[in-house]
Motif scaffolding. Sequence first.
Motif, PDB file in Angstrom:
ATOM      1  N   GLN A   1       0.834  -1.205   0.172  1.00  0.00           N
ATOM      2  CA  GLN A   1       0.083  -0.108  -0.112  1.00  0.00           C
ATOM      3  C   GLN A   1       0.954   1.174  -0.058  1.00  0.00           C
ATOM      4  O   GLN A   1       0.610   2.268  -0.505  1.00  0.00           O
ATOM      5  N   GLY A   2       1.891   1.354   0.847  1.00  0.00           N
ATOM      6  CA  GLY A   2       2.873   2.281   0.677  1.00  0.00           C
ATOM      7  C   GLY A   2       3.690   2.420  -0.677  1.00  0.00           C
ATOM      8  O   GLY A   2       3.785   3.709  -0.977  1.00  0.00           O
ATOM      9  N   GLY A   3       3.973   1.297  -1.132  1.00  0.00           N
ATOM     10  CA  GLY A   3       4.476   1.538  -2.372  1.00  0.00           C
ATOM     11  C   GLY A   3       3.671   2.048  -3.480  1.00  0.00           C
ATOM     12  O   GLY A   3       4.208   2.829  -4.506  1.00  0.00           O
ATOM     13  N   TYR A   4       2.413   1.659  -3.599  1.00  0.00           N
ATOM     14  CA  TYR A   4       1.411   2.471  -4.210  1.00  0.00           C
ATOM     15  C   TYR A   4       1.436   3.927  -4.216  1.00  0.00           C
ATOM     16  O   TYR A   4       1.636   4.784  -5.203  1.00  0.00           O
ATOM     17  N   VAL A   5       1.530   4.344  -2.747  1.00  0.00           N
ATOM     18  CA  VAL A   5       1.547   5.724  -2.542  1.00  0.00           C
ATOM     19  C   VAL A   5       2.722   6.379  -2.986  1.00  0.00           C
ATOM     20  O   VAL A   5       2.881   7.463  -3.674  1.00  0.00           O
ATOM     21  N   LEU A   6       3.963   5.943  -2.881  1.00  0.00           N
ATOM     22  CA  LEU A   6       5.394   6.431  -3.248  1.00  0.00           C
ATOM     23  C   LEU A   6       5.391   6.566  -4.701  1.00  0.00           C
ATOM     24  O   LEU A   6       5.909   7.326  -5.239  1.00  0.00           O
TER      25      LEU A   6
ATOM     26  N   VAL B   1       9.424   2.936  -8.231  1.00  0.00           N
ATOM     27  CA  VAL B   1       9.519   2.906  -6.948  1.00  0.00           C
ATOM     28  C   VAL B   1       8.725   1.832  -6.019  1.00  0.00           C
ATOM     29  O   VAL B   1       8.948   1.301  -5.221  1.00  0.00           O
ATOM     30  N   PHE B   2       7.486   1.552  -6.638  1.00  0.00           N
ATOM     31  CA  PHE B   2       6.842   0.271  -6.182  1.00  0.00           C
ATOM     32  C   PHE B   2       7.704  -0.829  -6.084  1.00  0.00           C
ATOM     33  O   PHE B   2       7.548  -1.968  -5.330  1.00  0.00           O
ATOM     34  N   ALA B   3       8.374  -1.055  -7.464  1.00  0.00           N
ATOM     35  CA  ALA B   3       9.274  -2.143  -7.580  1.00  0.00           C
ATOM     36  C   ALA B   3      10.315  -2.370  -6.620  1.00  0.00           C
ATOM     37  O   ALA B   3      10.554  -3.329  -5.993  1.00  0.00           O
ATOM     38  N   LYS B   4      10.859  -1.322  -6.505  1.00  0.00           N
ATOM     39  CA  LYS B   4      12.000  -1.171  -5.289  1.00  0.00           C
ATOM     40  C   LYS B   4      11.304  -1.578  -3.905  1.00  0.00           C
ATOM     41  O   LYS B   4      12.129  -2.414  -3.133  1.00  0.00           O
TER      42      LYS B   4
ATOM     43  N   GLU C   1      10.724  -5.453  -4.125  1.00  0.00           N
ATOM     44  CA  GLU C   1      12.249  -6.240  -3.777  1.00  0.00           C
ATOM     45  C   GLU C   1      12.578  -6.152  -2.508  1.00  0.00           C
ATOM     46  O   GLU C   1      13.324  -7.010  -2.129  1.00  0.00           O
ATOM     47  N   GLY C   2      12.733  -4.859  -1.963  1.00  0.00           N
ATOM     48  CA  GLY C   2      13.197  -4.636  -0.614  1.00  0.00           C
ATOM     49  C   GLY C   2      12.531  -5.540   0.432  1.00  0.00           C
ATOM     50  O   GLY C   2      13.426  -6.293   1.217  1.00  0.00           O
TER      51      GLY C   2
ATOM     52  N   LEU D   1      11.002  -8.336  -0.205  1.00  0.00           N
ATOM     53  CA  LEU D   1      11.503  -9.766  -0.610  1.00  0.00           C
ATOM     54  C   LEU D   1      13.014 -10.063  -0.074  1.00  0.00           C
ATOM     55  O   LEU D   1      13.186 -10.968   0.426  1.00  0.00           O
ATOM     56  N   GLY D   2      13.662  -9.032  -0.193  1.00  0.00           N
ATOM     57  CA  GLY D   2      15.204  -9.182   0.407  1.00  0.00           C
ATOM     58  C   GLY D   2      15.244  -9.598   1.580  1.00  0.00           C
ATOM     59  O   GLY D   2      15.879 -10.455   2.289  1.00  0.00           O
ATOM     60  N   LEU D   3      14.249  -8.739   2.540  1.00  0.00           N
ATOM     61  CA  LEU D   3      14.302  -9.029   4.142  1.00  0.00           C
ATOM     62  C   LEU D   3      13.789 -10.582   4.434  1.00  0.00           C
ATOM     63  O   LEU D   3      13.985 -11.340   5.257  1.00  0.00           O
ATOM     64  N   LEU D   4      12.880 -10.904   3.684  1.00  0.00           N
ATOM     65  CA  LEU D   4      12.290 -12.415   3.915  1.00  0.00           C
ATOM     66  C   LEU D   4      13.444 -13.418   3.414  1.00  0.00           C
ATOM     67  O   LEU D   4      13.395 -14.345   3.846  1.00  0.00           O
ATOM     68  N   ALA D   5      14.268 -13.110   2.542  1.00  0.00           N
ATOM     69  CA  ALA D   5      15.269 -14.281   1.919  1.00  0.00           C
ATOM     70  C   ALA D   5      16.131 -14.235   2.948  1.00  0.00           C
ATOM     71  O   ALA D   5      16.886 -15.334   2.767  1.00  0.00           O
ATOM     72  N   THR D   6      16.402 -13.557   3.844  1.00  0.00           N
ATOM     73  CA  THR D   6      17.597 -13.680   4.786  1.00  0.00           C
ATOM     74  C   THR D   6      17.035 -14.361   5.869  1.00  0.00           C
ATOM     75  O   THR D   6      16.106 -14.463   6.577  1.00  0.00           O
ATOM     76  N   LYS D   7      17.655 -15.516   6.201  1.00  0.00           N
ATOM     77  CA  LYS D   7      17.497 -16.605   6.861  1.00  0.00           C
ATOM     78  C   LYS D   7      18.623 -16.980   7.742  1.00  0.00           C
ATOM     79  O   LYS D   7      19.837 -17.336   7.352  1.00  0.00           O
TER      80      LYS D   7
END
Length: 192
Positions: free
Chosen positions: A161-166, A175-178, A181-182, A184-190
Motif C-alpha cells: 500500500q505504501g509502494g502505491y503511494v510512493l 518505486v513500487f518495484a523497489k 524487492e526490498g 522480499l530481500g528481508l524475507l530471503a535472509t534466514k
Amino acid sequence: MYGDSVDKRERLIESTRELLWERGYVGTSPKAIQERSGAGQGSMYHHFQGKSELALAAIGRNADDLRAKAEAEFAGPGSVVERIAVYLRRERDVLKGCPVGKLTQDPDVMADPDLRRPVEETFGWLTGRLAELLDEGRAAGELDRSLDPAATATALVAVLQGGYVLARAAGSPDVFAKAVEGALGLLATKEN
C-alpha cells in the motif's frame, strides 16, 4: 428481457468499480455511473436503492477480486517465499493505486460502516493469509524461527500500500518495484 436486466446490473457495478478507482466515492455521481454504464436512472434505481448500495456492490466485487487473485498466487506452486514473491511482483496498475486500498483515503467510505466493512475485511483477510504462509515457511525451515508472522504480514501489506503511494508521488512504478524487492530481500535472509 431477463438477460438485459442482468446485463444492466453488471454494467452498473462494473462502471461503479471503475469510477470509484478513478474518482473515489464523492467524485462518483449517479449521473457519471449512468453515463459510463449506458443504463438509465430507472435501471439504476430498479437494481439498487441508491448510490451507497451500488457502491457497496462495487467495493465488494473489488474485494472479492483481490482475494481471488491473491489466493490463486498463494496456493500456487513453489516455496512460501516464491509464492509471496509471485503475489508481490504481480503486474498491477501501480500509478492508479489499489482499488481497495485507495478507498481508505476516502473519508465518506471510511465514515460509513457498511462501505468500510469490505475494505477492512479484505485487509484483515490478506494480512491473516500472509501470516499463515509465513508461519508455514517458519515450520518448513524456509524462514527464520524468530520471524513474527503477524507482524511481518502486516509489514508486507504496508509495503504494497505504501509502494502505491510512493510510486504515485514519484510518478513512476519503479518505486513500487523497489519497495517490493526490498521486502522480499528481508524475507530471503534466514539465520542458520
